[in-house]
Design a protein around this motif. Structure first.
Motif, PDB file in Angstrom:
ATOM      1  N   UNK A 560      54.017  62.185  70.798  1.00  0.00           N
ATOM      2  CA  UNK A 560      54.595  63.379  71.409  1.00  0.00           C
ATOM      3  C   UNK A 560      53.499  64.320  71.916  1.00  0.00           C
ATOM      4  N   UNK A 561      52.508  64.579  71.075  1.00  0.00           N
ATOM      5  CA  UNK A 561      51.436  65.500  71.465  1.00  0.00           C
ATOM      6  C   UNK A 561      50.508  64.853  72.496  1.00  0.00           C
ATOM      7  N   UNK A 562      50.239  63.554  72.357  1.00  0.00           N
ATOM      8  CA  UNK A 562      49.402  62.874  73.343  1.00  0.00           C
ATOM      9  C   UNK A 562      50.048  62.857  74.712  1.00  0.00           C
ATOM     10  N   UNK A 563      51.357  62.684  74.768  1.00  0.00           N
ATOM     11  CA  UNK A 563      52.069  62.704  76.048  1.00  0.00           C
ATOM     12  C   UNK A 563      51.964  64.082  76.697  1.00  0.00           C
ATOM     13  N   UNK A 564      52.048  65.114  75.890  1.00  0.00           N
ATOM     14  CA  UNK A 564      51.916  66.478  76.432  1.00  0.00           C
ATOM     15  C   UNK A 564      50.526  66.680  77.041  1.00  0.00           C
ATOM     16  N   UNK A 565      49.491  66.174  76.356  1.00  0.00           N
ATOM     17  CA  UNK A 565      48.133  66.294  76.889  1.00  0.00           C
ATOM     18  C   UNK A 565      47.988  65.506  78.184  1.00  0.00           C
ATOM     19  N   UNK A 566      48.587  64.321  78.253  1.00  0.00           N
ATOM     20  CA  UNK A 566      48.485  63.502  79.465  1.00  0.00           C
ATOM     21  C   UNK A 566      49.133  64.200  80.650  1.00  0.00           C
ATOM     22  N   UNK A 567      50.283  64.812  80.437  1.00  0.00           N
ATOM     23  CA  UNK A 567      50.969  65.512  81.529  1.00  0.00           C
ATOM     24  C   UNK A 567      50.163  66.726  81.977  1.00  0.00           C
ATOM     25  N   UNK A 568      49.650  67.487  81.034  1.00  0.00           N
ATOM     26  CA  UNK A 568      48.886  68.670  81.399  1.00  0.00           C
ATOM     27  C   UNK A 568      47.591  68.305  82.140  1.00  0.00           C
ATOM     28  N   UNK A 569      47.059  67.096  81.845  1.00  0.00           N
ATOM     29  CA  UNK A 569      45.873  66.630  82.562  1.00  0.00           C
ATOM     30  C   UNK A 569      46.241  65.896  83.849  1.00  0.00           C
ATOM     31  N   UNK A 570      47.545  65.779  84.128  1.00  0.00           N
ATOM     32  CA  UNK A 570      48.054  65.046  85.297  1.00  0.00           C
ATOM     33  C   UNK A 570      47.520  63.610  85.316  1.00  0.00           C
ATOM     34  N   UNK A 571      47.482  63.006  84.171  1.00  0.00           N
ATOM     35  CA  UNK A 571      47.019  61.626  84.056  1.00  0.00           C
ATOM     36  C   UNK A 571      48.180  60.639  84.264  1.00  0.00           C
ATOM     37  N   UNK A 572      48.914  60.807  85.331  1.00  0.00           N
ATOM     38  CA  UNK A 572      50.067  59.935  85.577  1.00  0.00           C
ATOM     39  C   UNK A 572      49.622  58.509  85.879  1.00  0.00           C
ATOM     40  N   UNK A 573      48.485  58.367  86.537  1.00  0.00           N
ATOM     41  CA  UNK A 573      47.962  57.030  86.786  1.00  0.00           C
ATOM     42  C   UNK A 573      47.626  56.305  85.502  1.00  0.00           C
ATOM     43  N   UNK A 574      47.067  57.037  84.525  1.00  0.00           N
ATOM     44  CA  UNK A 574      46.758  56.437  83.222  1.00  0.00           C
ATOM     45  C   UNK A 574      48.038  55.984  82.534  1.00  0.00           C
ATOM     46  N   UNK A 575      49.071  56.802  82.597  1.00  0.00           N
ATOM     47  CA  UNK A 575      50.348  56.443  81.974  1.00  0.00           C
ATOM     48  C   UNK A 575      50.934  55.188  82.594  1.00  0.00           C
ATOM     49  N   UNK A 576      50.904  55.104  83.928  1.00  0.00           N
ATOM     50  CA  UNK A 576      51.486  53.945  84.612  1.00  0.00           C
ATOM     51  C   UNK A 576      50.664  52.689  84.335  1.00  0.00           C
ATOM     52  N   UNK A 577      49.343  52.812  84.360  1.00  0.00           N
ATOM     53  CA  UNK A 577      48.497  51.637  84.134  1.00  0.00           C
ATOM     54  C   UNK A 577      48.674  51.053  82.737  1.00  0.00           C
ATOM     55  N   UNK A 578      49.010  51.893  81.773  1.00  0.00           N
ATOM     56  CA  UNK A 578      49.163  51.430  80.396  1.00  0.00           C
ATOM     57  C   UNK A 578      50.619  51.221  79.982  1.00  0.00           C
ATOM     58  N   UNK A 579      51.542  51.388  80.911  1.00  0.00           N
ATOM     59  CA  UNK A 579      52.962  51.333  80.551  1.00  0.00           C
ATOM     60  C   UNK A 579      53.383  49.972  80.019  1.00  0.00           C
ATOM     61  N   UNK A 580      52.639  48.920  80.357  1.00  0.00           N
ATOM     62  CA  UNK A 580      52.991  47.584  79.862  1.00  0.00           C
ATOM     63  C   UNK A 580      52.606  47.402  78.406  1.00  0.00           C
ATOM     64  N   UNK A 581      51.771  48.295  77.868  1.00  0.00           N
ATOM     65  CA  UNK A 581      51.347  48.187  76.477  1.00  0.00           C
ATOM     66  C   UNK A 581      52.404  48.793  75.561  1.00  0.00           C
ATOM     67  N   UNK A 582      52.771  48.077  74.516  1.00  0.00           N
ATOM     68  CA  UNK A 582      53.807  48.549  73.598  1.00  0.00           C
ATOM     69  C   UNK A 582      53.443  49.900  73.001  1.00  0.00           C
ATOM     70  N   UNK A 583      52.147  50.154  72.758  1.00  0.00           N
ATOM     71  CA  UNK A 583      51.743  51.401  72.112  1.00  0.00           C
ATOM     72  C   UNK A 583      51.973  52.616  73.003  1.00  0.00           C
ATOM     73  N   UNK A 584      52.202  52.383  74.295  1.00  0.00           N
ATOM     74  CA  UNK A 584      52.401  53.493  75.223  1.00  0.00           C
ATOM     75  C   UNK A 584      53.873  53.745  75.533  1.00  0.00           C
ATOM     76  N   UNK A 585      54.789  52.957  74.986  1.00  0.00           N
ATOM     77  CA  UNK A 585      56.212  53.138  75.304  1.00  0.00           C
ATOM     78  C   UNK A 585      56.676  54.562  75.038  1.00  0.00           C
ATOM     79  N   UNK A 586      56.502  55.004  73.786  1.00  0.00           N
ATOM     80  CA  UNK A 586      56.954  56.348  73.433  1.00  0.00           C
ATOM     81  C   UNK A 586      56.183  57.413  74.191  1.00  0.00           C
TER      82      UNK A 586
END
Length: 1013
Positions: A560-586
């Protein structure tokens, strides 16, 4: 031990049977510090000595008398129960007084005399080899590891026993407490008694108590008792680590109940894999205690000795917490352990997607999945949580708080039962604990959305708890909610990006230090180390498992907190690139919740675009995008329509696994589910399951559309879904029109029992209860089929005596049942008895006239199947894994049997050696190795062959010679099975169930290949 032709093979098998019988012997009043492990090296050594004894002692006897006498000895010992074997061992000091079991009638006088002599010699061999004298010393000492004439060995054994007791006390203390999130407002009481807090959760997977091959949900303890190696899978917060603690606690205390009797005497080793992610590698067994923070130094060779003897219970927690780059290393370490110590028990936990379901199938692991909590589980958890809270109130003398807690508990139970939004949230122990804590903290005013739930929990933990109790600045640091959140989310995001769940204190302090330059108001209050200590002690979100390490109290908060940091950093590319990894689902789902509307739209479009570029992961990415919609309260309608349309292409679901994935998309999927018309059985069943998992009024209407579908799998899902909806509403909307002629209606609660009065047409019931047979069942004199399942307090079956219409009775996992005499007063032609107390007599079956089908799934008093007094009319006989120690001797007395199940290598070998029942049309073989298709050729009438957890030997080509074979079922078979020899058999359908690796499928037409996960 494998079978070899000739006398050598007969002696080998007889010695194996004798060794196993003596290993489980229970002398009256005998010292039984720890049970002897089957297949352990001690048992193998004993068997080898017995082979020599049998071979030498029978050398003067001519064939075939020699082989007949030795084989009779093996069968006689195999038929002994633990108490019978114990009594014989006790009598062995006087050979003339040993009550030798009667010999088979077919033995010649010479063979009979040899049989009696060899039987007594085997008992004598036991006492000599185990250190007690054949001249009359107390044979009970044979089970005491300290009984030896070697003073040095005795001293070593004494030291090992003393250390074992010391270690057991330590484990019981360390594992006997569990954190119940949000339970206490005080900082000095963070955990609670596991005995009070633990609730038994259900698992699915494996072949358990239902029809052969169909997945069954059973309590975890029942499933664990059926196998010695388990891969336990479940999402974050599902209770995996708590179950590990419970297993360790009960092993340390020798306190497993009747559902896990063989686990008493094991020594537990808890290995949290997150502690071994350093470059130094994973610890060797002799280093386990130090590597896991146990402050005890074991005697040299103690741990490896336990592993080798089969007395070690190795609990490996958190494969998903190993970074992907280190997972191959972990797998190699684990496989080396399994190879080196094949007798030890292993339980390995992981999230679902971290490794394939059949990851360890080749090593004999059974894959089990923790199921979402049903209404009963949720109610039990809420009750346990509030009981623990009342214990806290008692401890602090807060009488008024107890009254409030009673109100909170009642209000929450009602709210979870009536509010769909809360019911959907309360699916695992973590979310239930959150709801309990917030219900108490907010005086019964609960949030409705998942993100709001987390926001409120963080507010409660970070600020309100301390501020409302006037606790602030204890460490000289005053941090606002936003300041704490900012520091914590940077740590969380760093852990996620690096594939870790744990950081060193130095790493955490370094990250805080790098942030303080941009936070002068915090920097002025103290050093990075001071701020770190404040967050660790006061935030309620971090914990220190061992000195020098830090992790979040639960993975969900990190995501939950890591997702908030990713959004605030606008790391949408990082989120998409790792979306296939089970650890990034949540993380991805929660990022959608944190993002602004335009950011959400962009992120979801990019997910769909990546799905188009990724053939292997396309469906998974589309379903992830669909699951994100639940977290998007505001979204571009065009994006929502695109995600919906792409999800529709994945319908209908065809398996339970697909149903669970689809249900994560929430209500969206309900609008897309197909109508009943045209769906095959598996599709209809999976569609019902999908709707049930989503829940709510709309889901109920979807399920109601299938209410007249009486195909077994569909009807079974209709039954299972009852527990997810209000009892009376579901009964009226669905069950009132459900024929239920093929499946059983599963009844679990008092409300469901009462509803049976309105469901008089339902005459097939599966009742899970705790206590005597309920009067609602006794009054139902029209029942045709009744299964009593998982009832730990049921002792008396006599109230069923008046059930004159009953045609099937099943009594499964009811360990206190004292007798089955009631069968003589029924007209049932089908009976099933599984997981009952060992040595319960099946003699009352003599009164069950007209019996046609019998299931035995425990070790009855009768150890030879031919001694079971079932009627000559029997046509189906099924021996489950619990009855694997029974022999097939005398099975030929039922020549009409056409359907047979055998369990274990011993029964399989008898089946192919003595070739009884040549008229079999259906055969199921469970847990046997090696199994040869060619050995089954004499059973030429076989039309259906099922192999479950078998190791196949040689090619399947011999199956081409079966003229009537129409279906081959393979489930969890070990190794890789080559199907190519069966390609020319046009009439044969091959059904592949979970955990079976195959090759050659490209040669088989799709209509002849059925896959079920």
């Amino acid at each position: 031990m494998g079978y070899e032709p000739g006398f050598e093979g007969i002696a080998l098998e007889a010695a194996d049977a004798v060794a196993r019988a003596l290993a489980r012997a229970r002398p009256p009043g005998g010292i039984r510090i720890r049970p002897v492990r089957e297949n352990g090296p001690d048992l193998l050594r004993r068997a080898n000595r017995l082979i020599a004894l049998l071979t030498e002692a029978s050398a003067g006897l001519d064939e075939p008398d020699r082989s007949a006498a030795v084989a009779a000895v093996g069968r006689a010992f195999a038929a002994l129960g633990p108490k019978q074997a114990g009594a014989l061992v006790t009598a062995a000091h006087d050979p003339s007084a040993v009550p030798v079991p009667p010999s088979p009638a077919e033995l010649t006088p010479a063979a009979e005399a040899a049989y009696r002599e060899l039987f007594v010699l085997c008992l004598g061999g036991r006492t000599v080899e185990d250190g007690s004298s054949a001249r009359g010393e107390d044979p009970r000492a044979a089970n005491d590891p300290r009984a030896t004439d070697d003073p040095r060995a005795a001293a070593d054994a004494e030291a090992a026993a003393a250390f074992e007791e010391q270690y057991a006390r330590y484990v019981a203390g360390a594992q006997g407490r569990v954190q119940l999130y949000g339970l206490t407002l005080s900082q000095d009481r963070q955990d609670w008694s596991l005995d009070l807090a633990y609730i038994s959760l259900a698992v699915s997977g494996g072949e358990f108590l239902e029809e052969p091959g169909l997945q069954s949900s059973v309590k975890a303890e029942v499933a664990l008792n059926a196998t010695e190696r388990v891969l336990l899978r479940g999402p974050a917060g599902s209770g995996k680590s708590t179950l590990v603690k419970w297993l360790a606690l009960n092993a340390a205390r020798n306190s497993f109940g009747p559902q896990l009797p063989d686990w008493n005497g094991l020594v537990p080793f808890v290995l949290p894999l997150r502690s071994f992610n350093s470059p130094a590698g994973l610890p060797r067994p002799q280093d386990w205690l130090g590597a896991t923070g146990v402050p005890l130094l074991p005697p040299e060779g103690w741990i490896t000795g336990l592993l080798a003897s089969g007395r070690a219970l190795v609990l490996i927690d958190g494969v998903d917490e190993v970074p992907p780059r280190l997972r191959d290393r972990t797998e190699s370490w684990l496989r080396a352990l399994l190879t080196e110590y094949p007798q030890a028990r292993f339980v390995v936990t992981t999230r679902h997607s971290a490794v394939p379901e059949d990851w360890l199938a080749a090593h004999g692991f059974t894959s089990l999945a923790l199921l979402p909590m049903d209404r009963d589980d949720v109610g039990a958890f809420i009750t346990h949580w509030h009981a623990s809270a009342r214990a806290e109130a008692d401890g602090e003398g807060e009488g008024p708080e107890r009254d409030l807690l009673d109100r909170y508990e009642k209000a929450l139970l009602e709210a979870v039962g009536s509010r769909r939004d809360l019911g959907r949230l309360a699916t695992n122990p973590l979310m239930c604990a959150l709801l309990c804590a917030l219900n108490r903290d907010r005086r019964m005013h609960l949030p409705r959305a998942r993100k709001e739930l987390y926001d409120t929990a963080l507010d409660m933990l970070l600020i309100r708890r301390d501020s409302e109790r006037d606790i602030s600045g204890i460490e000289g640091v005053y941090l606002s909610r936003d300041e704490q959140t900012l520091l914590l989310q940077r740590l969380a995001y760093w852990l996620i990006r690096n594939g870790q769940v744990e950081a060193s204190a130095e790493e955490a302090i370094g990250m805080i230090a790098s942030s303080l330059d941009s936070m002068p108001q915090v920097k002025a209050q103290g050093s990075a180390q001071t701020v770190f200590r404040h967050l660790l002690i006061r935030s309620g979100l971090l914990r220190e498992p061992v000195p020098g390490s830090v992790l979040f109290v639960h993975q969900t908060f990190q995501d939950y907190l890591g997702a908030k940091a990713a959004v605030e950093a606008r790391d949408f590319g990082v989120l998409v690139r790792n979306a296939h990894e089970y650890t990034w689902d949540n993380v991805v789902r929660m990022a959608v919740g944190h993002a602004r509307p335009d950011e959400r739209a962009y992120l979801l479009r990019e997910l769909l675009a990546r799905a188009d570029q990724s053939e292997p992961g396309r469906s998974r990415l589309v379903l992830l995008a669909a699951a994100c919609l639940e977290h998007a309260p505001e979204l571009d309608p065009e994006v929502r329509r695109e995600v919906t349309a792409r999800t529709a292409l994945l319908l209908p679901p065809r398996s339970p696994g697909q149903a669970e994935e689809l249900a994560k998309a929430g209500e969206l999927v309900l609008e897309l589910l197909p109508e009943p018309a045209g769906l095959v059985e598996a599709e209809a069943a999976a569609t019902i399951r999908t709707a049930a998992l989503v829940g709510g009024d709309r889901a109920l209407q979807v399920i109601a559309g299938f209410r007249t579908d009486d195909r077994y799998e569909a009807a079974r899902e209709l039954s299972d879904a009852w527990g997810r909806f209000p009892v009376d509403v579901y009964a009226d909307t669905v069950l009132a029109d459900a024929p239920m002629n093929t499946a059983h209606l599963h009844v679990r609660t008092p409300g469901q029992l009462r509803a049976l009065d309105r469901l008089r047409h339902v005459r097939r019931l599966h009742v899970t209860w705790d206590g005597p047979i309920p009067p609602e069942l006794v009054r139902r004199r029209d029942l045709e089929s009744l299964t009593l399942h998982r009832n730990p307090r049921l002792a008396d079956l006599s109230p069923l005596a008046g059930q004159s219409a009953l045609r099937h009775l099943g009594v499964l996992d009811c360990p206190q049942v004292t007798g089955i005499e009631v069968v003589g007063e029924l007209r049932a032609d089908s009976l099933a008895f599984g997981y009952l107390r060992d040595e319960l007599s099946l003699a009352p079956l003599a009164g069950a006239a007209g019996l046609r089908s019998l299931i035995i799934g425990f070790e009855p008093e009768q150890r030879r199947i031919g001694d079971v007094p079932a009627a000559d009319s029997l046509t189906a006989l099924h021996l489950w894994q619990g009855a694997r120690r029974m022999t097939l001797d005398g099975i030929e007395r039922w020549p009409r049997v056409e359907k047979l199940t055998v369990a274990g290598s011993g029964q399989y070998r008898q089946l192919v050696r003595s070739l009884p029942l040549r008229g079999l049309t259906a055969l199921q073989i469970r847990h046997a190795a090696p199994v040869s298709a060619g050995a089954l050729l004499p059973y030429e009438r076989l039309g259906r062959l099922v192999l479950i957890r078998c190791a196949l030997e040689g090619s399947l080509e011999a199956l081409r010679e079966f003229p009537a074979l129409r279906r081959l079922v393979l489930s969890e078979c070990l190794g890789t099975v080559d199907l190519s020899p069966l390609a020319p058999v046009e009439q044969l359908v091959i059904e592949l169930r979970r955990g079976t690796h195959v090759r050659g499928t490209e040669l088989i037409p799709p209509e002849r290949l059925v896959r079920r996960d």
